[in-house]
Design a protein around this motif. Structure first.
Motif, PDB file in Angstrom:
ATOM      1  N   GLN A   1       6.855  -5.725   2.333  1.00 58.45           N
ATOM      2  CA  GLN A   1       7.729  -6.467   3.239  1.00 58.45           C
ATOM      3  C   GLN A   1       7.547  -7.980   3.146  1.00 58.45           C
ATOM      4  O   GLN A   1       8.376  -8.732   3.626  1.00 58.45           O
ATOM      5  CB  GLN A   1       7.481  -6.035   4.694  1.00 58.45           C
ATOM      6  CG  GLN A   1       7.768  -4.581   4.936  1.00 58.45           C
ATOM      7  CD  GLN A   1       7.240  -4.122   6.287  1.00 58.45           C
ATOM      8  OE1 GLN A   1       6.567  -4.866   6.992  1.00 58.45           O
ATOM      9  NE2 GLN A   1       7.539  -2.892   6.635  1.00 58.45           N
ATOM     10  N   GLY A   2       6.454  -8.403   2.559  1.00 64.21           N
ATOM     11  CA  GLY A   2       6.156  -9.831   2.535  1.00 64.21           C
ATOM     12  C   GLY A   2       6.257 -10.428   1.151  1.00 64.21           C
ATOM     13  O   GLY A   2       6.798  -9.835   0.230  1.00 64.21           O
TER      14      GLY A   2
ATOM     15  N   HIS B   1       0.678 -18.238   7.180  1.00 66.38           N
ATOM     16  CA  HIS B   1       0.389 -17.447   8.383  1.00 66.38           C
ATOM     17  C   HIS B   1      -0.661 -16.383   8.065  1.00 66.38           C
ATOM     18  O   HIS B   1      -1.800 -16.490   8.499  1.00 66.38           O
ATOM     19  CB  HIS B   1       1.669 -16.809   8.927  1.00 66.38           C
ATOM     20  CG  HIS B   1       1.417 -15.853  10.059  1.00 66.38           C
ATOM     21  ND1 HIS B   1       0.944 -16.281  11.273  1.00 66.38           N
ATOM     22  CD2 HIS B   1       1.547 -14.518  10.139  1.00 66.38           C
ATOM     23  CE1 HIS B   1       0.780 -15.225  12.065  1.00 66.38           C
ATOM     24  NE2 HIS B   1       1.147 -14.149  11.400  1.00 66.38           N
ATOM     25  N   SER B   2      -0.286 -15.387   7.291  1.00 61.26           N
ATOM     26  CA  SER B   2      -1.224 -14.308   6.987  1.00 61.26           C
ATOM     27  C   SER B   2      -1.850 -14.457   5.605  1.00 61.26           C
ATOM     28  O   SER B   2      -2.765 -13.712   5.258  1.00 61.26           O
ATOM     29  CB  SER B   2      -0.525 -12.949   7.101  1.00 61.26           C
ATOM     30  OG  SER B   2       0.546 -12.853   6.186  1.00 61.26           O
ATOM     31  N   VAL B   3      -1.385 -15.399   4.809  1.00 60.81           N
ATOM     32  CA  VAL B   3      -1.970 -15.679   3.495  1.00 60.81           C
ATOM     33  C   VAL B   3      -2.448 -17.120   3.498  1.00 60.81           C
ATOM     34  O   VAL B   3      -1.658 -18.045   3.705  1.00 60.81           O
ATOM     35  CB  VAL B   3      -0.932 -15.452   2.358  1.00 60.81           C
ATOM     36  CG1 VAL B   3      -1.541 -15.803   1.008  1.00 60.81           C
ATOM     37  CG2 VAL B   3      -0.414 -14.024   2.372  1.00 60.81           C
ATOM     38  N   GLN B   4      -3.754 -17.296   3.298  1.00 60.31           N
ATOM     39  CA  GLN B   4      -4.351 -18.632   3.372  1.00 60.31           C
ATOM     40  C   GLN B   4      -5.416 -18.799   2.295  1.00 60.31           C
ATOM     41  O   GLN B   4      -6.016 -17.827   1.842  1.00 60.31           O
ATOM     42  CB  GLN B   4      -5.001 -18.851   4.739  1.00 60.31           C
ATOM     43  CG  GLN B   4      -4.032 -18.772   5.890  1.00 60.31           C
ATOM     44  CD  GLN B   4      -4.707 -19.011   7.235  1.00 60.31           C
ATOM     45  OE1 GLN B   4      -5.886 -19.345   7.326  1.00 60.31           O
ATOM     46  NE2 GLN B   4      -3.941 -18.843   8.300  1.00 60.31           N
ATOM     47  N   ALA B   5      -5.660 -20.038   1.913  1.00 57.74           N
ATOM     48  CA  ALA B   5      -6.743 -20.367   0.990  1.00 57.74           C
ATOM     49  C   ALA B   5      -8.004 -20.608   1.809  1.00 57.74           C
ATOM     50  O   ALA B   5      -7.978 -21.319   2.816  1.00 57.74           O
ATOM     51  CB  ALA B   5      -6.395 -21.600   0.168  1.00 57.74           C
ATOM     52  N   MET B   6      -9.097 -20.000   1.377  1.00 60.94           N
ATOM     53  CA  MET B   6     -10.364 -20.094   2.107  1.00 60.94           C
ATOM     54  C   MET B   6     -11.488 -20.456   1.140  1.00 60.94           C
ATOM     55  O   MET B   6     -11.472 -20.056  -0.026  1.00 60.94           O
ATOM     56  CB  MET B   6     -10.693 -18.747   2.773  1.00 60.94           C
ATOM     57  CG  MET B   6      -9.610 -18.197   3.697  1.00 60.94           C
ATOM     58  SD  MET B   6      -9.296 -19.174   5.160  1.00 60.94           S
ATOM     59  CE  MET B   6     -10.792 -18.897   6.077  1.00 60.94           C
TER      60      MET B   6
ATOM     61  N   THR C   1      -4.031  -7.532   8.726  1.00 64.15           N
ATOM     62  CA  THR C   1      -3.821  -7.081  10.109  1.00 64.15           C
ATOM     63  C   THR C   1      -2.866  -8.003  10.864  1.00 64.15           C
ATOM     64  O   THR C   1      -2.433  -7.661  11.963  1.00 64.15           O
ATOM     65  CB  THR C   1      -5.149  -6.966  10.885  1.00 64.15           C
ATOM     66  OG1 THR C   1      -5.774  -8.248  10.909  1.00 64.15           O
ATOM     67  CG2 THR C   1      -6.076  -5.941  10.235  1.00 64.15           C
ATOM     68  N   LEU C   2      -2.521  -9.146  10.272  1.00 61.74           N
ATOM     69  CA  LEU C   2      -1.557 -10.064  10.887  1.00 61.74           C
ATOM     70  C   LEU C   2      -0.129  -9.759  10.440  1.00 61.74           C
ATOM     71  O   LEU C   2       0.807 -10.447  10.842  1.00 61.74           O
ATOM     72  CB  LEU C   2      -1.896 -11.515  10.554  1.00 61.74           C
ATOM     73  CG  LEU C   2      -3.206 -12.049  11.121  1.00 61.74           C
ATOM     74  CD1 LEU C   2      -3.433 -13.500  10.675  1.00 61.74           C
ATOM     75  CD2 LEU C   2      -3.221 -11.959  12.641  1.00 61.74           C
ATOM     76  N   GLY C   3       0.047  -8.749   9.614  1.00 66.74           N
ATOM     77  CA  GLY C   3       1.375  -8.369   9.165  1.00 66.74           C
ATOM     78  C   GLY C   3       1.587  -8.620   7.686  1.00 66.74           C
ATOM     79  O   GLY C   3       0.650  -8.819   6.926  1.00 66.74           O
ATOM     80  N   ALA C   4       2.846  -8.581   7.297  1.00 71.49           N
ATOM     81  CA  ALA C   4       3.232  -8.745   5.898  1.00 71.49           C
ATOM     82  C   ALA C   4       2.742 -10.089   5.352  1.00 71.49           C
ATOM     83  O   ALA C   4       2.589 -11.044   6.104  1.00 71.49           O
ATOM     84  CB  ALA C   4       4.747  -8.639   5.775  1.00 71.49           C
TER      85      ALA C   4
END
Length: 138
Positions: free
Chosen positions: A101-102, A67-72, A59-62
């Motif tokens: 797009q990403g 930013h929108s891809v993170q390790a958790m 939902t944060l975009g591509a």
């Protein structure tokens, strides 16, 4: 009465698992958002020993690392009962569109791309759901 709570591990969150998690930004964790598991941190070859999972907050975009891809950590993830094949059609379309797009670091998105393709085929009636497990494991 005492109850024991199961401690979740990265293995409990395979690729394409839909989750709720709070993204981090500048040292602060924000409210939970829907996300999708990309792979174990370090890639599929670390699946048996990874301590974190890579997730994409779609939902944060591509997809964009950091930013929108993170390790958790697994304790930061709440699995959802929904799947790529059962989720709302508009949300699924957004995932398909923005994924193109990403980018994911180190080709980490390959398994997720395959899962999204399989879900698209299943939604379109081009694949039998029972065949899904044999498509990539034969």
């Amino acid at each position: 009465m005492l109850t024991t709570q199961q401690t979740l591990t990265v293995q409990d969150f395979p690729t394409a698992t839909l989750v709720l998690a709070g993204p981090w930004h500048r040292g602060r964790q924000f409210n939970t958002l829907p996300a999708i598991v990309v792979c174990p941190f370090g890639g599929p070859e670390f699946a048996d020993r990874a301590t974190m999972a890579v997730v994409w907050y779609f939902t944060l975009g591509a997809p964009q690392p950091g930013h929108s891809v993170q390790a958790m950590f697994p304790h930061e993830l709440t699995p959802l009962d929904d799947t790529l094949t059962t989720m709302h059609q508009d949300t699924f379309r957004d995932i398909v569109r923005t994924m193109r797009q990403g980018r994911f670091a180190y080709d980490d998105g390959d398994a997720l791309r395959a899962a999204v393709r399989d879900a698209w085929r299943e939604r379109a009636g081009l694949a039998d759901p029972a065949e899904r497990d044999t498509l990539h494991h034969s």
